[in-house]
Scaffold this motif. Structure first.
Motif, PDB file in Angstrom:
ATOM      1  N   ILE A  18     -85.807  51.394 -66.195  1.00 15.88           N
ATOM      2  CA  ILE A  18     -86.415  51.572 -67.509  1.00 15.88           C
ATOM      3  C   ILE A  18     -87.059  50.251 -67.920  1.00 15.88           C
ATOM      4  O   ILE A  18     -86.436  49.197 -67.857  1.00 15.88           O
ATOM      5  N   ASP A  19     -88.315  50.306 -68.343  1.00 21.32           N
ATOM      6  CA  ASP A  19     -89.121  49.101 -68.573  1.00 21.32           C
ATOM      7  C   ASP A  19     -89.080  48.592 -70.006  1.00 21.32           C
ATOM      8  O   ASP A  19     -90.105  48.176 -70.546  1.00 21.32           O
ATOM      9  N   VAL A  20     -87.915  48.597 -70.619  1.00 16.15           N
ATOM     10  CA  VAL A  20     -87.784  48.084 -71.981  1.00 16.15           C
ATOM     11  C   VAL A  20     -88.155  46.603 -72.095  1.00 16.15           C
ATOM     12  O   VAL A  20     -88.880  46.216 -73.020  1.00 16.15           O
ATOM     13  N   PRO A  21     -87.678  45.720 -71.193  1.00 22.18           N
ATOM     14  CA  PRO A  21     -87.975  44.290 -71.391  1.00 22.18           C
ATOM     15  C   PRO A  21     -89.471  43.981 -71.462  1.00 22.18           C
ATOM     16  O   PRO A  21     -89.907  43.215 -72.328  1.00 22.18           O
ATOM     17  N   TYR A  22     -90.265  44.582 -70.584  1.00 25.14           N
ATOM     18  CA  TYR A  22     -91.697  44.315 -70.617  1.00 25.14           C
ATOM     19  C   TYR A  22     -92.347  44.990 -71.822  1.00 25.14           C
ATOM     20  O   TYR A  22     -93.300  44.464 -72.396  1.00 25.14           O
ATOM     21  N   ARG A  23     -91.813  46.133 -72.214  1.00 18.93           N
ATOM     22  CA  ARG A  23     -92.324  46.807 -73.419  1.00 18.93           C
ATOM     23  C   ARG A  23     -92.165  45.912 -74.641  1.00 18.93           C
ATOM     24  O   ARG A  23     -93.106  45.746 -75.430  1.00 18.93           O
ATOM     25  N   VAL A  24     -90.985  45.322 -74.827  1.00 16.14           N
ATOM     26  CA  VAL A  24     -90.773  44.508 -76.026  1.00 16.14           C
ATOM     27  C   VAL A  24     -91.465  43.155 -75.911  1.00 16.14           C
ATOM     28  O   VAL A  24     -91.726  42.503 -76.931  1.00 16.14           O
ATOM     29  N   LYS A  25     -91.790  42.735 -74.698  1.00 15.87           N
ATOM     30  CA  LYS A  25     -92.588  41.516 -74.533  1.00 15.87           C
ATOM     31  C   LYS A  25     -94.003  41.759 -75.043  1.00 15.87           C
ATOM     32  O   LYS A  25     -94.588  40.912 -75.738  1.00 15.87           O
ATOM     33  N   ASN A  26     -94.572  42.907 -74.698  1.00 20.88           N
ATOM     34  CA  ASN A  26     -95.949  43.217 -75.092  1.00 20.88           C
ATOM     35  C   ASN A  26     -96.089  43.496 -76.583  1.00 20.88           C
ATOM     36  O   ASN A  26     -97.099  43.120 -77.201  1.00 20.88           O
ATOM     37  N   ALA A  27     -95.106  44.163 -77.142  1.00 16.12           N
ATOM     38  CA  ALA A  27     -95.139  44.494 -78.573  1.00 16.12           C
ATOM     39  C   ALA A  27     -93.704  44.640 -79.038  1.00 16.12           C
ATOM     40  O   ALA A  27     -93.088  45.693 -78.860  1.00 16.12           O
ATOM     41  N   TRP A  28     -93.161  43.573 -79.630  1.00 12.35           N
ATOM     42  CA  TRP A  28     -91.740  43.559 -79.947  1.00 12.35           C
ATOM     43  C   TRP A  28     -91.361  44.690 -80.891  1.00 12.35           C
ATOM     44  O   TRP A  28     -92.057  44.989 -81.854  1.00 12.35           O
ATOM     45  N   VAL A  29     -90.245  45.309 -80.581  1.00 16.21           N
ATOM     46  CA  VAL A  29     -89.676  46.344 -81.423  1.00 16.21           C
ATOM     47  C   VAL A  29     -88.166  46.299 -81.217  1.00 16.21           C
ATOM     48  O   VAL A  29     -87.693  45.949 -80.130  1.00 16.21           O
ATOM     49  N   ASP A  30     -87.415  46.615 -82.232  1.00 15.14           N
ATOM     50  CA  ASP A  30     -85.959  46.556 -82.150  1.00 15.14           C
ATOM     51  C   ASP A  30     -85.413  47.876 -81.623  1.00 15.14           C
ATOM     52  O   ASP A  30     -85.266  48.848 -82.369  1.00 15.14           O
ATOM     53  N   THR A  41     -87.036  53.914 -82.925  1.00 13.60           N
ATOM     54  CA  THR A  41     -88.397  53.389 -82.882  1.00 13.60           C
ATOM     55  C   THR A  41     -89.386  54.543 -82.916  1.00 13.60           C
ATOM     56  O   THR A  41     -89.083  55.658 -82.493  1.00 13.60           O
ATOM     57  N   GLU A  42     -90.581  54.246 -83.402  1.00 13.13           N
ATOM     58  CA  GLU A  42     -91.593  55.296 -83.536  1.00 13.13           C
ATOM     59  C   GLU A  42     -92.326  55.567 -82.230  1.00 13.13           C
ATOM     60  O   GLU A  42     -92.931  56.621 -82.057  1.00 13.13           O
ATOM     61  N   ASP A  43     -92.309  54.587 -81.324  1.00 16.86           N
ATOM     62  CA  ASP A  43     -93.023  54.780 -80.066  1.00 16.86           C
ATOM     63  C   ASP A  43     -92.085  54.492 -78.904  1.00 16.86           C
ATOM     64  O   ASP A  43     -90.886  54.281 -79.080  1.00 16.86           O
TER      65      ASP A  43
END
Length: 405
Positions: free
Chosen positions: A50-62, A67-69
């Motif tokens: 699951i690519d959460v780390p790169y996702r939050v690097k590109n656009a931080w979200v908690d 989350t909405e996306d």
């Protein structure tokens, strides 16, 4: 049995209001029974990628909150029963052979640690199979980590040891390009004709230290060389079957699946539509061809390029695969090499808007369980697919390292 904490129960209630994508009325209606939900909640579910780390690097979200996306957050994970998702420490091939690749890998590990620090009552870093089991009993979601692309090692085994200490428990040897370890399935340049000399040495060192070998993304020759050298089973953390996607080397063919079975390994099925059906792959090729044609006609500066994929989708709707087609991949592995060699590697947050109907986010695991029940899989077999097979390989790797490291 998994004991749900008050926080889990609260999250279940919150997740009910999380909006899901809507589809046409003629799409399959996938819904999970009480039994499917019960199995999902009472079983450890390991997702290999699951690519959460790169996702939050590109656009931080908690992601400790709704989350909405994206495809993953805490409420949806709890709703789906997902409790051991491998966080992908993904380093783009564009950073190969540069210090930035190592730096980025450490920063992404930092981001996983930050998730746990923000919500220690919800998440915990998992560095062993025992950790996963203890966290499960405590009602925590484990966050084991796997490195996608071995580039950050920089040919230095001290880096391998550093990343092991930080929690990396599998390494995908290459990504979209041939690197200093291995050739890639996506790269026509086969500079090593499989593994590099360092890559062959690395296989043994990963065995000895206790890091699983991930053969997703590597070339066919590299795969066969890995299984020839390794002393323990390997994994494909997020791959599907070439039988259903002819010509797509990123997936595994039947002979490779059989070799994986002889090795004792596990293929963890990728949910991305282009990994699941040939129609989705053909659509992607059509998109690429249309974009190139526009550039040839109007140049790289054409304003039409800004939202090109969105416009193309309006004209040529994307052929989403379905849960049933994902189940076809699982069935075929079982037919070829048995129930002990298949798992789940969804690639959530890594494949964009290409997820199958019925498996749109991490809340969807009960749908997968229901599909398996409908196809006659026993609860014991479903538990093997959800986590038992991957945990078995991970334990074998741990045991080998304990005696050879």
């Amino acid at each position: 049995m998994k004991r749900l904490s008050p926080l889990h129960l609260c999250a279940l209630a919150v997740s009910a209001i999380v909006s899901a994508p809507s589809f046409a009325a003629d799409t399959p209606d996938y819904s999970a029974s009480e039994l499917a939900n019960k199995i999902a909640q009472e079983t450890i579910i390991v997702d290999g990628h699951i690519d959460v780390p790169y996702r939050v690097k590109n656009a931080w979200v908690d992601v400790t909150k709704a989350t909405e996306d994206g495809d993953f957050d805490y409420p949806r994970a709890v709703k789906g029963g997902l409790n051991a998702p491998f966080m992908s420490i993904y380093v783009p091939a564009s950073l190969d052979n540069s210090p930035e690749s190592t730096q980025l890998a450490h920063l992404l590990i930092d981001s996983v640690e930050a998730i746990v620090a923000r919500a220690p009552d919800k998440f915990a870093i998992a560095k062993s199979t025992d950790d996963v089991k203890k966290h499960f009993e405590a009602g925590l979601i484990s966050l084991p980590m796997g490195m996608e692309n071995g580039s950050p090692l920089q040919g230095d085994l001290d880096n391998l040891r550093d990343f092991y200490e930080r929690g990396i428990r599998y390494i995908t040897l290459a990504h979209s390009q041939s690197n200093h370890i291995s050739d890639s399935s996506y790269d026509l340049r086969r500079q090593w004709k499989g593994l590099s000399p360092f890559g062959k040495k690395l296989v043994t060192e990963m065995n000895n230290i206790g890091i699983m070998l991930d053969i997703s993304h590597v070339s066919d020759d590299a795969f066969y060389q890995v299984v020839d050298i390794t002393k323990v089973p390997v994994i494909a953390s997020h791959s599907s079957l070439r039988k259903f996607t002819p010509g797509f080397e990123r997936n595994m063919n039947d002979d490779m699946i059989k070799a994986l079975g002889e090795n004792g390994g596990v293929i963890m099925i990728n949910f991305g539509s282009s990994f699941v059906s040939k129609e989705a792959g053909q659509w992607r090729k059509g998109l690429t061809a249309a974009r190139k044609a526009l550039i040839a006609k109007e140049g790289e500066d054409s304003p039409k390029l800004e939202n090109f994929e969105k416009s193309y989708r309006e004209k040529v709707p994307y052929p989403y695969s379905t849960l049933d087609e994902v189940l076809d991949h699982i069935d075929h592995v079982v037919e070829l090499i048995g129930i002990e060699h298949v798992g789940i590697g969804s690639d959530y947050d890594g494949v964009g808007d290409s997820l199958p109907i019925g498996l749109k986010d991490v809340a969807s695991f009960p749908n997968l369980v229901q599909g398996l029940l409908d196809r006659g899989y026993s609860r014991k077999d479903i538990e093997k697919i959800l986590s038992g097979n991957l945990l078995r390989v991970w334990e074998q790797v741990e045991q080998y390292a304990a005696t050879h490291g």
